[in-house]
Each structure stands twice: as structure tokens, then as C-alpha cells.
Scaffold this motif. Structure first.
Motif, PDB file in Angstrom:
ATOM      1  N   GLN A 181       4.097  -3.221   8.870  1.00 55.29           N
ATOM      2  CA  GLN A 181       5.559  -2.945   8.527  1.00 55.29           C
ATOM      3  C   GLN A 181       5.488  -1.865   7.279  1.00 55.29           C
ATOM      4  OE1 GLN A 181       6.516  -7.040   7.616  1.00 55.29           O
ATOM      5  NE2 GLN A 181       8.249  -6.835   9.359  1.00 55.29           N
ATOM      6  N   GLU A 182       6.171  -0.693   7.736  1.00 53.92           N
ATOM      7  CA  GLU A 182       6.166   0.397   6.777  1.00 53.92           C
ATOM      8  C   GLU A 182       7.656   0.913   6.515  1.00 53.92           C
ATOM      9  OE1 GLU A 182       1.549   2.285   8.076  1.00 53.92           O
ATOM     10  OE2 GLU A 182       3.625   3.147   8.658  1.00 53.92           O
ATOM     11  N   LEU A 183       7.574   1.699   5.415  1.00 52.43           N
ATOM     12  CA  LEU A 183       8.826   2.539   5.347  1.00 52.43           C
ATOM     13  C   LEU A 183       8.281   3.914   4.725  1.00 52.43           C
ATOM     14  CD1 LEU A 183      10.795   0.300   2.469  1.00 52.43           C
ATOM     15  CD2 LEU A 183      11.157   0.427   5.015  1.00 52.43           C
ATOM     16  N   THR A 184       9.106   4.779   5.037  1.00 47.88           N
ATOM     17  CA  THR A 184       8.861   5.973   4.788  1.00 47.88           C
ATOM     18  C   THR A 184       9.875   6.636   3.673  1.00 47.88           C
ATOM     19  OG1 THR A 184       8.301   6.923   7.165  1.00 47.88           O
ATOM     20  CG2 THR A 184       8.942   8.541   5.441  1.00 47.88           C
ATOM     21  N   THR A 215      -3.139   0.604  -3.784  1.00 47.93           N
ATOM     22  CA  THR A 215      -2.881  -0.878  -3.592  1.00 47.93           C
ATOM     23  C   THR A 215      -2.166  -1.404  -4.780  1.00 47.93           C
ATOM     24  OG1 THR A 215      -5.035  -1.507  -2.305  1.00 47.93           O
ATOM     25  CG2 THR A 215      -3.682  -3.173  -3.155  1.00 47.93           C
ATOM     26  N   ILE A 216      -1.033  -1.939  -4.797  1.00 48.81           N
ATOM     27  CA  ILE A 216      -0.204  -2.698  -5.779  1.00 48.81           C
ATOM     28  C   ILE A 216       0.163  -4.115  -5.526  1.00 48.81           C
ATOM     29  CG2 ILE A 216       1.774  -2.590  -7.073  1.00 48.81           C
ATOM     30  CD1 ILE A 216       0.877   0.597  -5.116  1.00 48.81           C
ATOM     31  N   GLU A 267       0.990  -1.115   0.195  1.00 52.91           N
ATOM     32  CA  GLU A 267      -0.029   0.003   0.006  1.00 52.91           C
ATOM     33  C   GLU A 267       0.930   1.401   0.057  1.00 52.91           C
ATOM     34  OE1 GLU A 267      -3.960  -1.015   2.409  1.00 52.91           O
ATOM     35  OE2 GLU A 267      -2.263  -1.299   3.563  1.00 52.91           O
ATOM     36  N   PHE A 268       0.461   2.246  -0.778  1.00 53.70           N
ATOM     37  CA  PHE A 268       1.231   3.540  -0.901  1.00 53.70           C
ATOM     38  C   PHE A 268       0.309   4.674  -0.714  1.00 53.70           C
ATOM     39  CE2 PHE A 268       3.579   6.447  -3.684  1.00 53.70           C
ATOM     40  CZ  PHE A 268       4.575   6.161  -3.130  1.00 53.70           C
ATOM     41  N   LYS A 269       0.820   5.845   0.136  1.00 53.63           N
ATOM     42  CA  LYS A 269       0.042   6.942   0.363  1.00 53.63           C
ATOM     43  C   LYS A 269       0.975   7.956   0.571  1.00 53.63           C
ATOM     44  CE  LYS A 269      -0.719   6.766   5.260  1.00 53.63           C
ATOM     45  NZ  LYS A 269      -1.843   6.680   6.053  1.00 53.63           N
ATOM     46  N   LYS A 270       0.403   9.189   0.228  1.00 52.88           N
ATOM     47  CA  LYS A 270       1.251  10.418   0.602  1.00 52.88           C
ATOM     48  C   LYS A 270       0.682  10.778   2.088  1.00 52.88           C
ATOM     49  CE  LYS A 270       0.578  13.781  -2.225  1.00 52.88           C
ATOM     50  NZ  LYS A 270      -0.114  15.195  -2.966  1.00 52.88           N
ATOM     51  N   TYR A 272       6.654  13.349   1.382  1.00 51.14           N
ATOM     52  CA  TYR A 272       7.029  12.248   1.931  1.00 51.14           C
ATOM     53  C   TYR A 272       5.633  11.200   1.748  1.00 51.14           C
ATOM     54  CZ  TYR A 272      10.698  13.882   5.183  1.00 51.14           C
ATOM     55  OH  TYR A 272      11.866  14.421   5.767  1.00 51.14           O
ATOM     56  N   TYR A 273       5.994   9.882   1.611  1.00 52.13           N
ATOM     57  CA  TYR A 273       5.140   9.004   1.305  1.00 52.13           C
ATOM     58  C   TYR A 273       5.299   7.706   2.306  1.00 52.13           C
ATOM     59  CZ  TYR A 273       4.475  11.529  -3.103  1.00 52.13           C
ATOM     60  OH  TYR A 273       4.328  12.348  -3.888  1.00 52.13           O
ATOM     61  N   THR A 274       4.184   7.112   2.472  1.00 54.57           N
ATOM     62  CA  THR A 274       4.283   5.820   3.424  1.00 54.57           C
ATOM     63  C   THR A 274       4.034   4.616   2.465  1.00 54.57           C
ATOM     64  OG1 THR A 274       3.465   6.797   5.312  1.00 54.57           O
ATOM     65  CG2 THR A 274       3.082   4.437   5.378  1.00 54.57           C
ATOM     66  N   PHE A 275       5.208   3.556   2.603  1.00 56.39           N
ATOM     67  CA  PHE A 275       5.152   2.399   1.732  1.00 56.39           C
ATOM     68  C   PHE A 275       4.846   1.298   2.779  1.00 56.39           C
ATOM     69  CE2 PHE A 275       7.576  -0.966   0.082  1.00 56.39           C
ATOM     70  CZ  PHE A 275       7.319  -1.118  -1.148  1.00 56.39           C
ATOM     71  N   ALA A 276       3.783   0.737   2.837  1.00 54.82           N
ATOM     72  CA  ALA A 276       3.215  -0.456   3.793  1.00 54.82           C
ATOM     73  C   ALA A 276       3.421  -1.707   3.049  1.00 54.82           C
ATOM     74  CB  ALA A 276       2.083  -0.243   4.160  1.00 54.82           C
TER      75      ALA A 276
END
Length: 499
Positions: free
Chosen positions: A114-117, A64-65, A51-54, A84-88
Motif C-alpha cells: 500500500q503506497e502513496l505518491t 525505514t521509519i 518506507e520512503f524513497k525518491k 516525487y516520492y513513494t510513501f509505502a
């Protein structure tokens, strides 16, 4: 669990403007002007999608990818600017065992995303590799924009590790707590120092700005520790800070209006005001009203610059505007109207007060008319003579989805009572809303409003899900009613819906 303002499930209503395209057929494609790309692989994936969001649209719709059979993904999008984006990318669960007379079974203790910024801009072309079983050691970032994203992704992991133990460490001895804090600061300092002095992928002044935020955050945590342990019988004992403990406050600006928009700064100032209030009342147990009234007074004394003081006091009163009927709030609002030099801020506060008063119990509930999935209009006035429980939600809001099953239970339980249940979606994508209704089998009165609807303004809705309870005469009973999943909801409904 509400995930707020921090990174867990706290839903604000602003919708993302990102346009995504899945690119399974675009691998190796040259980016067009204005595009950015993120691709890579998730090793040991715990689910078949990411999942990806601003982040500036915190809690908003997540794109959703899907992962392929190898855990690989790739997508292209058009960012507006460097943000910045959140990459879950996964879910991590911890479990414990529970002994019974029959058998031993595992019980889920906690589950976290579990996320990355990431920090992405036009032209960035990143490749990410991460193993869900050991994200910190396995993380690999390469491609255009590598430097800044290695920093932001790793810092997010360090922050997460720090936060997981924070509540426990907060009650530990000063030696243990400050060892823990110093280790965290050293790790972030080392990460900062690893950034190159000049990089095309980093905005000007990025390194200095991150160092400033770290300074504010570390010192805020020091204040929080004092507030937690001052005068309390804990493992740490009663902690009394030494004379130079707050020397860092000499480097905190209190006369610059521009810093009021800085979240890190505001959190530190709020914690420091709490400390001053507790210090002045060590032998007294203050009520909530006394705490809030005292904090308003401390802000008045703390900020000498009129412009800064006005902004701080305005933001404080705006934050607690739901308490407009409380005596402390009335006195503070009158003081602000009398002494503030900003007519514009006074006008905004007066408008907030006017809207808030309309939502007070007993006043007519703001009316609305919206259509269902078949295009039929429904108005609040149509349900006069019945109690109405309104759910304001969106398909992209995880806490909203969590409440769906509980709302269904309520509808079934109270189907023979004098009450109607209305769900109003603020999705901007009406087709996505209709698809969700069909897939989830949602029945009853389902209406579509959109994020810019008058409903959002009339009911001062900034966070969803939001539940509203209206009486049979169209009068407000509760502009923020208990959630369907709460223990209080049946107590509320039963107090009005006697057989």
C-alpha cells in the motif's frame, strides 16, 4: 514477481542522496532552512514501519521509519528540489479458502504494497492520516504543500484501482472496456479540476502538464486495447477500430526532439507503432525478429524530422542492444550508422556495441578485484579452474533479498562441485552491508564494490539483482544467468557441472 518500471520491486542502481533523521524528540520543532517534514498516523497498521524513497531513484534504497505504539511517525529530511516520492505504509493481502480432506484453510492469493505518491520540496510540512482498511475514503492530508499532495496521493490510489482490473478488462467487450476507461478518466478529470488555479505548493504549469499526461495515457490505453483484440478470438471478439478512432494522433507531435525524454509520450508512440505493424501483417504470424525489424522500419517512416527520428531510433537500438548478434539488429545498426546525421549518437551506439561484444559467450570475462568484510582482496582471476556464479546485489533491493535463501540452497547443493559462488554488493554504505551480512548470517565469498564501481560499467549492469556465470578458463558463459529461484538455474549448472 519483478516490480519494474512500474512501482513493484524493479531495482535500478542509482542510490538516493536523501538524509533522514528520526524525530521522535522533534515533534513541533520549527523546520530549518532547506528541511521538509512528513508526520502522521497509520490506522490499523499491517507492520510497524513505513518506507520512503525518491521516485527518480526507482527501486533504490528505502529509508525505514518506525511507527510508535499508536501508529504515529515523524521524520525530517532535506530534499534537493520539488520531486516525487513513494510513501509505502502497509501491506494488503487477499486470500481464498482451499478445501482438503482434513480441513479448510486460507490461502494467500496476492499481496501488494500500500503506497502513496507525494510531491515534496523544501519547506513542505505535511501531516498524513490513513487507514489501511479503507485508504481511499480515509486519506487526510494537511499542512504546507497540501493541494499538490492531495492530488498526487489520490491519483496514485485511482491509478492502482484501475491497474488491478486492467488485464481482465482488456479482454472484455468494447462496451465494458470503454465504460471502465471513461469512468477512470472522469475521476482523474474531477481530481484535476479540484486543484486551485494558483498555489504556492504547486510548480508552474503543473495542472496543464498533468492534463497532457492524462491525454497521452488515455489514448495509449485505447491503442493497447486495439492491439490486444485485433484479429483475436476473445470475449470481446475481433475489434476493428472505426475510421476516426485514431484522430487523437493528429495532436501527437512527431517532430519535436524534446519530447523523446517524456515516458508517457514514448509509451504511446511504441503502442502506436505496434498497431501499425499488426495492421500491415494481419494474416501473418511474425517472429520476434520480424516484429523488431518491422518496428524499426515503422519508426523510420513515422518520424520525418531528422533529429527526432535519430533519437527515437537510437533509443530503440539502445533498448535492444543485447540482441546485437541477431541479424535484424545488425541490419538496423548498419542502417543507423549509414543514415543518422548525429555523430554523437552513432559514437555512443558503437561504444555500447563494443562493450556488449566483450560480454558475448566465449570471450574473456571482465576482471575485478574487491574486498570482503575483513578487508581481504579477492579477484575473479583467483578462481580460474572453477566455474563462478556471481550475484550482484544490494541490501536495499527487495528482489535481491528474495533470492538470498535460494542462493544458499544452491551453494549447499553444489558445495562438492567445481563451482564458487560470489556475491558482490553495490551498496555505497559499507557499514550497512556488513551489518546485513551479520544479521542474516550470510557466509561464503561476500565482496563490496559500490554503485560507481567499474564492475557496473564492464558488465553493463543497470538493474539488480544480476547473475553472471563464468567458465573455468575465465570465459563468459552467460552475462545474464538465471536467478537462483528459477527452474532454469539447475539445468544450466548441471549442463556444465557433471560429476
Amino acid at each position: 514477481m519483478i516490480i519494474s518500471v512500474t512501482k513493484y520491486l524493479f531495482c535500478l542502481v542509482t542510490l538516493s542522496t536523501l538524509l533522514f533523521t528520526m524525530s521522535s524528540c522533534q515533534s513541533g520543532k520549527k523546520l530549518e532552512q532547506g528541511e521538509a517534514r512528513v508526520k502522521g498516523r497509520i490506522v490499523n497498521p499491517t507492520r510497524d514501519f513505513i518506507e520512503f524513497k525518491k521516485q527518480t531513484d526507482a527501486g533504490t534504497k528505502k529509508d525505514t521509519i518506525r511507527l510508535n505504539e499508536k501508529g504515529e511517525f515523524e521524520f525530517v529530511f532535506r530534499p534537493d528540489s520539488l520531486e516525487y516520492y513513494t510513501f509505502a505504509y502497509g501491506i494488503e493481502s487477499t486470500s481464498d479458502t482451499m478445501e482438503t480432506d482434513v480441513k479448510t484453510q486460507k490461502m494467500i492469493v496476492s499481496r501488494k504494497t500500500q503506497e502513496l505518491t507525494l510531491m515534496l520540496d523544501k519547506g513542505h510540512d505535511l501531516k498524513i492520516w490513513v487507514d489501511t482498511k479503507d485508504p481511499m475514503k480515509s486519506l487526510s492530508v494537511s499542512g504546507t504543500g497540501t493541494e499538490v499532495n492531495k492530488y498526487t496521493a489520490t491519483k496514485a490510489m485511482l491509478d492502482n484501482e484501475f491497474n488491478l482490473a486492467f488485464s481482465k478488462k482488456l479482454n472484455s467487450s468494447p462496451k465494458e472496456f470503454f465504460t471502465y476507461l471513461t469512468e477512470y478518466k472522469s475521476n482523474i478529470d474531477a481530481l484535476l479540476n479540484s486543484l486551485p488555479a494558483n498555489s504556492k505548493s504547486m510548480p508552474d504549469g503543473f495542472r496543464d502538464e498533468e492534463a497532457r499526461k492524462l491525454f497521452l495515457n488515455i489514448n495509449r490505453i485505447k491503442i493497447v486495447y486495439v492491439n490486444q483484440n485485433m484479429g483475436k478470438d476473445t470475449e470481446a471478439g475481433s475489434f476493428i477500430p472505426e475510421g476516426n478512432y485514431f484522430s487523437f494522433m493528429n495532436d501527437i507531435p512527431l517532430d519535436k526532439p524534446e519530447v523523446i525524454n517524456d515516458k508517457s509520450y514514448l509509451l504511446l508512440i511504441s503502442s502506436y507503432a505496434d498497431y501499425l505493424l499488426k495492421s500491415d501483417n494481419r494474416d501473418k504470424q511474425l517472429t520476434r525478429e520480424e516484429l523488431l525489424a518491422g518496428k524499426y522500419s515503422i519508426y523510420k517512416e513515422l518520424f520525418k524530422d531528422p533529429g527526432t527520428r535519430d533519437r527515437v531510433l537510437f533509443e530503440f537500438l539502445k533498448k535492444y542492444n543485447k540482441q546485437n548478434d541477431a541479424e535484424w539488429y545488425k541490419r538496423a545498426a548498419e542502417d543507423f550508422a549509414r543514415n543518422s546525421s548525429s555523430d554523437s549518437l552513432k559514437l555512443v551506439l558503437a561504444n555500447i556495441k563494443e562493450i556488449r561484444e566483450k560480454l558475448s559467450k566465449g570471450n574473456p570475462a571482465p576482471g575485478f578485484t574487491y574486498t570482503d568484510s575483513e578487508g581481504k582482496e579477492h579477484s575473479l582471476a583467483d578462481f580460474k579452474g572453477k566455474y563462478v556464479y556471481i550475484d550482484v546485489w544490494a541490501t536495499w533491493c527487495k528482489p535481491c533479498q528474495y533470492e538470498v535463501s535460494f542462493l544458499k540452497q544452491l551453494e549447499e547443493e553444489y558445495k562438492n562441485r567445481n563451482i564458487e559462488f560470489i556475491s558482490i554488493s553495490i551498496d555505497d554504505n559499507k557499514e550497512q552491508w556488513m551489518k546485513f551480512l551479520s544479521e542474516k548470517g550470510l557466509k561464503g565469498i561476500q565482496l563490496h564494490a559500490g554503485s560507481e564501481s567499474q564492475l557496473m560499467k564492464d558488465y553493463m549492469i543497470e538493474v539488480i539483482p544480476r547473475f553472471i556465470f563464468v567458465g573455468p578458463g575465465g570465459e563468459m558463459i552467460s552475462e545474464e544467468a538465471p536467478r537462483p529461484s528459477s527452474a532454469e538455474i539447475r539445468e544450466l549448472l548441471n549442463s556444465f557441472l557433471a560429476f
